[in-house]
Scaffold this motif. Structure first.
Motif, mmCIF file in Angstrom:
data_model
loop_
_atom_site.group_PDB
_atom_site.id
_atom_site.type_symbol
_atom_site.label_atom_id
_atom_site.label_comp_id
_atom_site.label_asym_id
_atom_site.label_seq_id
_atom_site.Cartn_x
_atom_site.Cartn_y
_atom_site.Cartn_z
ATOM 1 N N MET A 1 2.452 -6.373 -28.279
ATOM 2 C CA MET A 1 1.852 -6.612 -27.810
ATOM 3 C C MET A 1 2.319 -7.914 -27.016
ATOM 4 O O MET A 1 2.710 -8.064 -25.648
ATOM 5 C CB MET A 1 -0.088 -6.557 -27.562
ATOM 6 C CG MET A 1 -0.704 -5.392 -28.398
ATOM 7 S SD MET A 1 -2.092 -5.937 -28.316
ATOM 8 C CE MET A 1 -2.355 -4.053 -29.049
ATOM 9 N N LEU A 2 2.647 -8.809 -27.413
ATOM 10 C CA LEU A 2 3.336 -10.376 -27.176
ATOM 11 C C LEU A 2 3.976 -10.254 -26.521
ATOM 12 O O LEU A 2 4.545 -10.483 -25.340
ATOM 13 C CB LEU A 2 2.873 -10.979 -28.116
ATOM 14 C CG LEU A 2 3.625 -12.253 -27.902
ATOM 15 C CD1 LEU A 2 2.619 -13.214 -26.686
ATOM 16 C CD2 LEU A 2 3.556 -13.043 -28.706
ATOM 17 N N LEU A 3 5.530 -9.250 -26.869
ATOM 18 C CA LEU A 3 6.797 -8.944 -26.518
ATOM 19 C C LEU A 3 6.386 -8.307 -25.246
ATOM 20 O O LEU A 3 7.124 -8.757 -24.251
ATOM 21 C CB LEU A 3 7.284 -8.594 -27.277
ATOM 22 C CG LEU A 3 8.286 -8.929 -29.029
ATOM 23 C CD1 LEU A 3 8.869 -7.826 -29.675
ATOM 24 C CD2 LEU A 3 9.221 -10.109 -28.544
ATOM 25 N N PHE A 4 6.347 -7.177 -25.100
ATOM 26 C CA PHE A 4 5.515 -6.222 -24.066
ATOM 27 C C PHE A 4 5.780 -7.089 -23.300
ATOM 28 O O PHE A 4 6.002 -6.789 -21.923
ATOM 29 C CB PHE A 4 4.901 -5.079 -24.486
ATOM 30 C CG PHE A 4 4.767 -3.876 -23.126
ATOM 31 C CD1 PHE A 4 6.144 -2.929 -23.443
ATOM 32 C CD2 PHE A 4 4.060 -4.258 -22.604
ATOM 33 C CE1 PHE A 4 5.603 -1.960 -22.334
ATOM 34 C CE2 PHE A 4 3.637 -3.135 -21.198
ATOM 35 C CZ PHE A 4 5.375 -1.850 -21.645
ATOM 36 N N LEU A 5 4.344 -8.202 -23.353
ATOM 37 C CA LEU A 5 4.014 -8.804 -22.052
ATOM 38 C C LEU A 5 4.778 -9.612 -21.760
ATOM 39 O O LEU A 5 5.297 -9.972 -20.438
ATOM 40 C CB LEU A 5 2.187 -9.249 -22.444
ATOM 41 C CG LEU A 5 1.513 -10.522 -21.381
ATOM 42 C CD1 LEU A 5 1.136 -9.874 -19.981
ATOM 43 C CD2 LEU A 5 0.666 -11.268 -21.896
ATOM 44 N N VAL A 6 5.087 -10.090 -22.730
ATOM 45 C CA VAL A 6 6.258 -11.770 -21.860
ATOM 46 C C VAL A 6 7.255 -11.039 -21.588
ATOM 47 O O VAL A 6 8.017 -11.807 -20.109
ATOM 48 C CB VAL A 6 6.570 -12.036 -23.346
ATOM 49 C CG1 VAL A 6 7.884 -13.467 -23.256
ATOM 50 C CG2 VAL A 6 5.600 -13.155 -24.085
ATOM 51 N N LEU A 7 8.311 -9.635 -21.936
ATOM 52 C CA LEU A 7 9.068 -8.997 -20.993
ATOM 53 C C LEU A 7 9.038 -8.641 -19.394
ATOM 54 O O LEU A 7 9.835 -8.601 -18.769
ATOM 55 C CB LEU A 7 10.066 -7.862 -21.780
ATOM 56 C CG LEU A 7 10.249 -8.966 -23.340
ATOM 57 C CD1 LEU A 7 10.583 -7.682 -24.546
ATOM 58 C CD2 LEU A 7 11.773 -9.626 -23.234
ATOM 59 N N ARG A 8 7.893 -7.804 -19.546
ATOM 60 C CA ARG A 8 7.217 -6.803 -18.235
ATOM 61 C C ARG A 8 6.900 -8.909 -17.432
ATOM 62 O O ARG A 8 6.783 -8.808 -16.121
ATOM 63 C CB ARG A 8 5.799 -7.089 -18.246
ATOM 64 C CG ARG A 8 5.827 -5.245 -19.690
ATOM 65 C CD ARG A 8 7.207 -4.212 -18.566
ATOM 66 N NE ARG A 8 7.557 -3.218 -19.079
ATOM 67 C CZ ARG A 8 7.529 -3.658 -20.158
ATOM 68 N NH1 ARG A 8 9.085 -3.962 -20.633
ATOM 69 N NH2 ARG A 8 8.947 -2.351 -20.678
#
Length: 337
Positions: A25-32
């Motif tokens: 979740m954290l990776l997805f949010l930061v990259l988006r």
């Protein structure tokens, strides 16, 4: 022992799965949230705004971020990890090609660190109260003060440039072909009976693996010595001396087997840092592992690859820590799972 390990692993997995979910979740949010448009990068520079918008819709980038994450999670659980923007290949194939190289490098580095760390820790402990102990302390602090990538540069300069006896670029000599199989070059070369390929792969691994191992070994030395000092305060050590047992046997047969458990636990925890440290070493030595893939993907803002490589690093680290925890509990019945 195997039953105990299986029980511990099953319990740890109840914690590992939520951690992986939170990291994803954290990776997805930061990259988006990055100012990067994957749709525009997936198209030629001459693409029109309408074509870019159509690509955004096809990739689901026009949807709310929670909806995008739900789609990504569904695809990931079904084995579909997306397509690399840079390489135009499935992300799963790219990681499958590069991850064995990084794991192999980390394992060889861990073996070097274990031999140097445990051997050095025993030598320093055996010389306690002498000048040799002070020299060993200074040496371990010196090894610990330099990061792994700096050790890599030093080793490249000494053994690759000034005294060129070791290669420091790639995994094999030019002209050699990697045998098929598991992707683990040392294993595949042995299985295929290709001794020259095995030797070339091992020699190419010495500089990057030694750089990682040297930066990891001092921690093992110091923890092992501290554990041995604590063990030597126990009553059974004095009883062994009274029975006339030699100091060497007391150290190896009585003290070491009890002092090794804290050291083993530390090595399991630190292996995650060692595995993550392969990233810079791979770049310095042009080693074709998942760390090199990560750096190239960051340079080109290849978001699908960045996300899966980051998640892979997390998964491997958690898996190693889980296995080490299970092994420690199995070796020490007094430990709690």
């Amino acid at each position: 022992m195997l039953l105990t390990m299986a029980r511990v692993i099953s319990r740890r997995m109840l914690v590992v799965i939520p951690i992986l979910l939170a990291v994803s979740m954290l990776l997805f949010l930061v990259l988006r949230l990055l100012p990067v448009d994957p749709a525009a990068m997936s198209l030629p520079p001459t693409a029109t705004n309408d074509e870019i918008e159509a690509m955004r819709e096809a990739m689901g980038l026009n949807l709310p971020i929670p909806h995008q994450y739900a789609i990504w999670l569904r695809d990931t659980l079904s084995g579909e990890f997306g397509t690399s923007i840079q390489y135009r290949q499935p992300v799963g194939e790219l990681i499958a090609k590069t991850l064995p190289a990084t794991i192999e490098l980390a394992v060889v580095a861990a073996i070097i660190a274990t031999v140097v760390g445990i051997g050095g820790g025993l030598v320093i402990f055996r010389m306690r109260g002498t000048v040799g102990e002070a020299a060993g302390d200074v040496g371990s602090l010196l090894m610990l003060s330099l990061p792994d990538f700096l050790w890599g540069l030093i080793l490249i300069f000494v053994f690759g440039v000034f005294w060129p006896v070791l290669p420091f670029i790639g995994r094999l000599d030019p002209g050699m072909v990697q045998p098929g199989g598991t992707g683990f070059l040392l294993i595949d070369a042995l299985a295929a009976g290709q001794v020259r390929v095995f030797w070339s792969a091992l020699v190419h691994m010495l500089i990057p693996a030694t750089a990682l191992g040297i930066s990891f070994a001092p921690i093992v030395m110091r923890v092992l010595r501290s554990s041995l000092l604590d063990v030597y305060q126990e009553g059974y050590i004095a009883q062994a001396r009274m029975r006339g047992v030699s100091e060497e046997r007391i150290l190896v047969s009585h003290a070491l087997k009890n002092a090794i458990l804290p050291t083993l636990t530390l090595m399991g925890v630190q292996f995650g840092f060692l595995f993550g440290g392969t990233l810079l070493i791979e770049v310095i030595c042009s080693y074709p592992g998942v760390g090199n893939l990560m750096v190239g993907s960051v340079r080109n803002a290849d978001l699908p690859v960045i996300q899966m490589v980051g998640l892979t690093y997390c998964a491997v680290t958690l898996l190693i820590n889980t296995l080490v925890d299970a092994l420690c509990v199995a070796l020490n019945p007094k430990a709690t799972a």
